[in-house]
Design an enzyme around this catalytic site. Sequence first.
Site, PDB file in Angstrom:
ATOM      1  N   LYS A 102       1.089   4.406  -2.757  1.00 19.72           N
ATOM      2  CA  LYS A 102       0.815   5.805  -2.403  1.00 19.72           C
ATOM      3  C   LYS A 102       2.047   6.687  -2.669  1.00 19.72           C
ATOM      4  O   LYS A 102       1.905   7.860  -2.991  1.00 19.72           O
ATOM      5  CB  LYS A 102       0.371   5.906  -0.939  1.00 19.72           C
ATOM      6  CG  LYS A 102      -1.069   5.420  -0.718  1.00 19.72           C
ATOM      7  CD  LYS A 102      -2.051   6.252  -1.524  1.00 19.72           C
ATOM      8  CE  LYS A 102      -3.497   5.917  -1.212  1.00 19.72           C
ATOM      9  NZ  LYS A 102      -4.461   6.664  -2.032  1.00 19.72           N
ATOM     10  N   TYR A 136       0.846  -1.208   0.000  1.00 19.38           N
ATOM     11  CA  TYR A 136       0.000   0.000   0.000  1.00 19.38           C
ATOM     12  C   TYR A 136       0.881   1.257   0.000  1.00 19.38           C
ATOM     13  O   TYR A 136       0.673   2.176  -0.795  1.00 19.38           O
ATOM     14  CB  TYR A 136      -0.904  -0.027   1.234  1.00 19.38           C
ATOM     15  CG  TYR A 136      -1.754   1.225   1.416  1.00 19.38           C
ATOM     16  CD1 TYR A 136      -2.914   1.413   0.680  1.00 19.38           C
ATOM     17  CD2 TYR A 136      -1.381   2.211   2.335  1.00 19.38           C
ATOM     18  CE1 TYR A 136      -3.685   2.562   0.847  1.00 19.38           C
ATOM     19  CE2 TYR A 136      -2.148   3.362   2.509  1.00 19.38           C
ATOM     20  CZ  TYR A 136      -3.304   3.527   1.759  1.00 19.38           C
ATOM     21  OH  TYR A 136      -4.069   4.664   1.926  1.00 19.38           O
TER      22      TYR A 136
END
Length: 251
Positions: A161, A157
């Site tokens: 990002k 994740y």
Amino acid sequence: MINAVGTPQSLLLLGGTSEIGLAIAENYARQRSLTVTLAARPSERLDAAAEKLRGLGATVRTIAFDALDLDSHQKVVDDAFAEGDVDVTVLAFGLLGDAEQAWQDHATGVELAQVNYTAPVSLGIALAQRLRKQGHGSVVALSSVAGERVRRSNFVYGSTKAGFDGFFLGLGEALRPDGIHVTVVRPGFVHSKMTEGMKAAPLATTPDKVAEVVVNAVRARRELVWAPGQWRLVMSVLRHIPRPIFRRLPI
Ligand SMILES: NC(=O)c1ccc[n+]([C@@H]2O[C@H](COP(=O)([O-])OP(=O)(O)OC[C@H]3O[C@@H](n4cnc5c(N)ncnc54)[C@H](OP(=O)(O)O)[C@@H]3O)[C@@H](O)[C@H]2O)c1
């Protein structure tokens, strides 16, 4: 058009059921009559979100949008701009998923990368062309502190990002000569359906509080903000901690 106090007349929410995205739309709808386009996968949640915004006086329409369907993105953007100018576009879709599964299961990791990075790039490119033609507009890109210093506990994740964050900071630079403004927002832990059931992290906040940060940032044409703002200071320290120490921190 965005008025003299920085409030838009029209808003496109990519990720039309995102709790943070909807809190931003609701904040604007409370200030001024607003036309909102909610782009999302059709669901009861989407219908309920549209009704809630109509209850605040907004004019709402929905567009079917699946981040994984890259070939459809140009049409999603064209449809969103078909009925007039879009003052503010918010990219709020995203997946958190199971961090351990994400690096060990191929399909899970690839889906996370496509939804959180490839799809935003695909939409960002389509949006940029429309906004340049329109000659004005703001883009709000919901990044995360997780991408600022990627950590072992959720590195898939975090890496998506990090890429997302870099792309939209760069897009802001590229569109600056055209008068188009991009705000990258780095929230920490936010109580939303994405984090439901998880133990709250320090400085945890709510979608409404993030919305306040976003509204103020768009008004001031800020390029990069943290939510809450204290994260800026925390991250400026965490960013420089040597790796052997960083890996021992309980985060
Ligand atoms: N919550 C946090 O702690 C936090 C912290 C930092 C950054 N952020 C970022 O802020 C953004 C908004 O998060 P949130 O807290 O508002 O979470 P949320 O309420 O779970 O919203 C995420 C949205 O992404 C949509 N989505 C997921 N996969 C999609 C796909 N394939 N196609 C279209 N839409 C898809 C979901 O739509 P469906 O309704 O169809 O599932 C959902 O509405 C995300 O980018 C997130 O990474 C969140």
